[in-house]
Motif scaffolding. Structure first.
Motif, PDB file in Angstrom:
ATOM      1  N   TYR A   7      37.206  47.482  23.273  1.00  0.00           N
ATOM      2  CA  TYR A   7      36.990  47.996  24.684  1.00  0.00           C
ATOM      3  C   TYR A   7      35.386  48.018  24.862  1.00  0.00           C
ATOM      4  O   TYR A   7      34.996  47.850  26.125  1.00  0.00           O
ATOM      5  CB  TYR A   7      37.793  49.189  25.006  1.00  0.00           C
ATOM      6  N   LYS A   8      34.455  48.364  24.007  1.00  0.00           N
ATOM      7  CA  LYS A   8      33.162  48.293  24.253  1.00  0.00           C
ATOM      8  C   LYS A   8      32.500  46.976  24.489  1.00  0.00           C
ATOM      9  O   LYS A   8      31.493  46.770  25.172  1.00  0.00           O
ATOM     10  CB  LYS A   8      32.460  48.965  23.207  1.00  0.00           C
ATOM     11  N   ASP A   9      33.210  46.095  24.156  1.00  0.00           N
ATOM     12  CA  ASP A   9      32.742  44.618  24.594  1.00  0.00           C
ATOM     13  C   ASP A   9      33.067  43.970  25.708  1.00  0.00           C
ATOM     14  O   ASP A   9      33.078  42.811  26.071  1.00  0.00           O
ATOM     15  CB  ASP A   9      33.117  43.876  23.248  1.00  0.00           C
ATOM     16  N   LEU A  10      34.067  44.685  26.485  1.00  0.00           N
ATOM     17  CA  LEU A  10      34.726  44.148  27.706  1.00  0.00           C
ATOM     18  C   LEU A  10      33.878  44.422  28.981  1.00  0.00           C
ATOM     19  O   LEU A  10      33.389  45.506  29.238  1.00  0.00           O
ATOM     20  CB  LEU A  10      35.930  44.775  27.902  1.00  0.00           C
ATOM     21  N   VAL A  11      33.730  43.360  29.972  1.00  0.00           N
ATOM     22  CA  VAL A  11      33.433  43.709  31.211  1.00  0.00           C
ATOM     23  C   VAL A  11      34.707  43.266  32.153  1.00  0.00           C
ATOM     24  O   VAL A  11      35.007  42.113  32.239  1.00  0.00           O
ATOM     25  CB  VAL A  11      32.145  42.782  31.523  1.00  0.00           C
TER      26      VAL A  11
END
Length: 82
Positions: free
Chosen positions: A19-23
């Motif tokens: 989820y930290k890699d999502l925009v």
């Protein structure tokens, strides 16, 4: 209901990305995934559309998918003068 699915998908157990890699984009494409960027190892950039059940891409989503699939993609920098 579909808007909720887009927002909760990243916290589901089988979601394949960190989820930290999502925009979140939310219009014509749900997320841009910078896979591995949060750990300092960018492997791939993924344009992710989330659908539930038998839902299909709408016309605009299909055009975006086709443009990406055709490698008709660019990176641009817009500089604002002060």
């Amino acid at each position: 209901m579909w808007q909720v699915n887009e927002k909760i998908a990243p916290i589901l157990p089988n979601f394949p990305y960190n989820y930290k890699d999502l925009v979140f984009i939310g219009k014509w494409i749900d997320y841009v995934v910078f896979d591995g960027l949060s750990t300092g190892n960018l492997r791939e950039i993924v344009f992710l559309e989330i659908k539930s059940g038998v839902a299909n891409l709408n016309r605009n989503e299909r055009m975006v998918k086709n443009c990406i699939s055709s490698w008709n993609i660019s990176y641009d920098i817009l500089r604002i003068k002060r």
